[in-house]
Design an enzyme around this catalytic site. Structure first.
Site, mmCIF file in Angstrom:
data_model
loop_
_atom_site.group_PDB
_atom_site.id
_atom_site.type_symbol
_atom_site.label_atom_id
_atom_site.label_comp_id
_atom_site.label_asym_id
_atom_site.label_seq_id
_atom_site.Cartn_x
_atom_site.Cartn_y
_atom_site.Cartn_z
ATOM 1 N N SER A 250 81.192 26.898 47.285
ATOM 2 C CA SER A 250 79.769 27.447 48.347
ATOM 3 C C SER A 250 80.454 26.946 49.786
ATOM 4 C CB SER A 250 78.549 26.206 47.756
ATOM 5 O OG SER A 250 79.189 24.884 48.938
ATOM 6 N N LYS A 251 79.413 27.368 50.412
ATOM 7 C CA LYS A 251 79.362 27.251 52.540
ATOM 8 C C LYS A 251 79.972 25.916 53.176
ATOM 9 C CE LYS A 251 77.375 31.222 54.179
ATOM 10 N NZ LYS A 251 75.431 31.025 53.714
#
Ligand code: GLU
Length: 482
Positions: A250-251
């Site tokens: 994820s980010k």
């Protein structure tokens, strides 16, 4: 039947590695079968979609070599089609307007939770009379349009990656919303699960290949295919990309978009090669380096793993270095120039081309990523490079002063500098001072480059000499040794 697949990114962010990897699998499958790869931009989320993200997605796919045969199609330009199809479902009694407010829906969910039930829509407005509808509309309520889901249905498909999958209608959350903000006369805004099906039918998609996070949408979409009277395509859900901890990448894991990888100095064929291996095993598992075209020849879904694919930086770095090491000096120079320019280095990029290619030939074999070239070649592009702490320490060691002075004198007396004359010069100075060459070289490096480590010393010297900076460097070193 000719294969038609698509990648359907939403332009709500830059091209994500997960979407790019799904694009790779679609592309490989299309090319393997001599089929068609379609690009569709799913931009119906007006609040979060941005033109710069669309651009980033198109650029990223092109950069990776994932050429598409049709598109890009934009969903926002196709709203009439979606509205017509929703009207067809309404006319057939397969969809209806529902008027519950968000607060009423929330109360419904709370009550279900309190009873220990899974939250779902209770299909409460499925059978409103005309009078009830009129009353809600008179109140000024807007509607959503819901597609009827039969609780008693079982939906089964044979997934290209995961085999047979079955869902029960009752687990799909009740009648599903296919458009929101509808009024008595207007369809409102059609939503993802519906428009994706209309598009896949309209674009004659034969295989829907997408991330595993969409599995829960597939049974709903199969019901929509049936309702719209269209054949159901094949579905394949590709494994997620996981971080080192085994959670979905994820980010928070930092670098996740293709343009970030590009900026960091990964080259497109290496990244494409790496993504191919993220979830797919070639028939010859020892073969790790290949182009997309080579992978396409061998690609099939029975070698795509079900389990998530761990992102492995070491492997990516290794692959990238293999591509960089195999590259010609000219090709490498083309790739390095933008990095040098971004770092603010200035030379005449055209006239100095042969010199730049010599630099590329020198550093190419030790590069893992293109961006490493910037610090590695700073001494060649920065006239007043200064001396690092280590270099200063080396130059201030006992005996360094005599060595630098002797090298400087010898250089000023030599007519031209070549690889062999540079070597003889070092040898001569070592003999004159009664030192070993091995003692001289680190001091010469510190003086010439301002660093204690770097590319081959003689080659570095020759390149610096072509810039006309070596004499001044030795002078600058003399100033700090004395
Ligand atoms: N727009 C969806 C996404 O970006 C893709 C949906 C699909 O492939 O069916 O996740």
């Amino acid at each position: 039947m000719s294969v038609r697949v698509r990648i359907a990114p939403s332009p709500t962010g830059n091209l994500h590695i997960g979407t790019a990897r799904t694009a790779v699998f679609n592309w490989l499958f299309a090319r393997h079968h001599g089929g068609t790869f379609v690009l569709r931009i799913e931009d119906t989320d007006l609040e979060r979609s941005r033109p710069e993200f669309t651009q980033n997605i198109l650029d990223g796919l092109k950069w990776l070599g994932l050429t598409w045969d049709e598109g890009p199609f934009f969903q926002t330009q196709r709203l009439d089609l979606y509205r017509r199809k929703i009207q067809e479902l309404l006319d057939q009694g397969l969809a209806y307007r529902a008027y519950e407010t968000p607060e009423e829906l929330e109360t419904m969910r709370e009550a279900q939770k309190a009873r220990g039930e899974a939250p779902r829509y209770n299909n409460g407005h499925r059978h409103l009379t005309l009078e009830q509808r009129a009353a809600y509309e008179a109140e000024g309520r807007t509607a959503v349009i819901r597609f009827k889901i039969d609780d008693d249905r079982e939906i089964t498909w044979t997934d290209l990656v995961r085999g047979k999958i079955t869902w029960k209608g009752k687990d799909l959350g009740g009648d599903m919303v296919i458009a929101r903000a509808a009024t008595a006369t207007d369809i409102g805004q059609p939503l993802y699960n519906f428009v994706v099906v209309v598009d896949d039918i309209d674009m004659a998609i034969t295989h829907v290949i997408r991330g595993e996070d969409h599995i829960g949408n597939t049974p709903k979409q199969i019901l929509l295919y049936e309702a719209l009277g269209a054949p159901v395509p094949e579905f394949g859900h590709t494994p997620l990309i996981l971080n080192q901890q085994g959670a979905k990448l994820s980010k928070r894991d930092g670098v996740t978009s293709i343009s970030d990888f590009q900026k960091m100095g990964y080259v497109a064929p290496a990244l494409a090669n790496y993504m191919t291996l993220l979830g797919w095993t070639p028939p010859d598992a020892t073969q790790e380096i290949f182009t997309l075209e080579e992978a396409a020849k061998q690609f099939s879904f029975d070698r795509v793993n079900k389990a998530g694919a761990k992102f492995d930086w070491d492997k990516l770095n290794w692959l990238n270095s293999q591509y960089l090491h195999a590259m010609s000096a000219s090709a490498l120079t083309d790739l390095l120039i933008p990095y040098w320019q971004a770092a603010g280095y200035e030379v005449d990029w055209i006239a100095k081309r042969p010199w730049l290619e010599q630099i590329s030939a020198l550093i190419g074999p030790s590069l893992t990523r293109l961006d490493e070239a910037v610090p590695m070649t700073r001494y060649l592009f920065t006239q007043d490079v200064g001396f690092s702490e280590e270099a200063t320490r080396k130059l201030q060691q006992d005996g360094s002063a005599a060595i630098v002075a002797a090298l400087s004198t010898a250089l000023s007396q030599s007519s031209e500098l070549t690889e062999s004359s540079a070597q003889s010069l070092i040898k001569q100075v070592a003999t004159d001072l009664g030192r070993k060459e091995g003692q001289l070289k680190p001091i010469l490096r510190a003086a010439l480059t301002g660093e204690t480590k770097g590319p081959d010393l003689i080659q570095s010297w020759l390149l610096l000499h072509q810039q006309g900076w070596d004499t001044a460097r030795l002078q600058a070193a003399l100033a700090i040794v004395q």
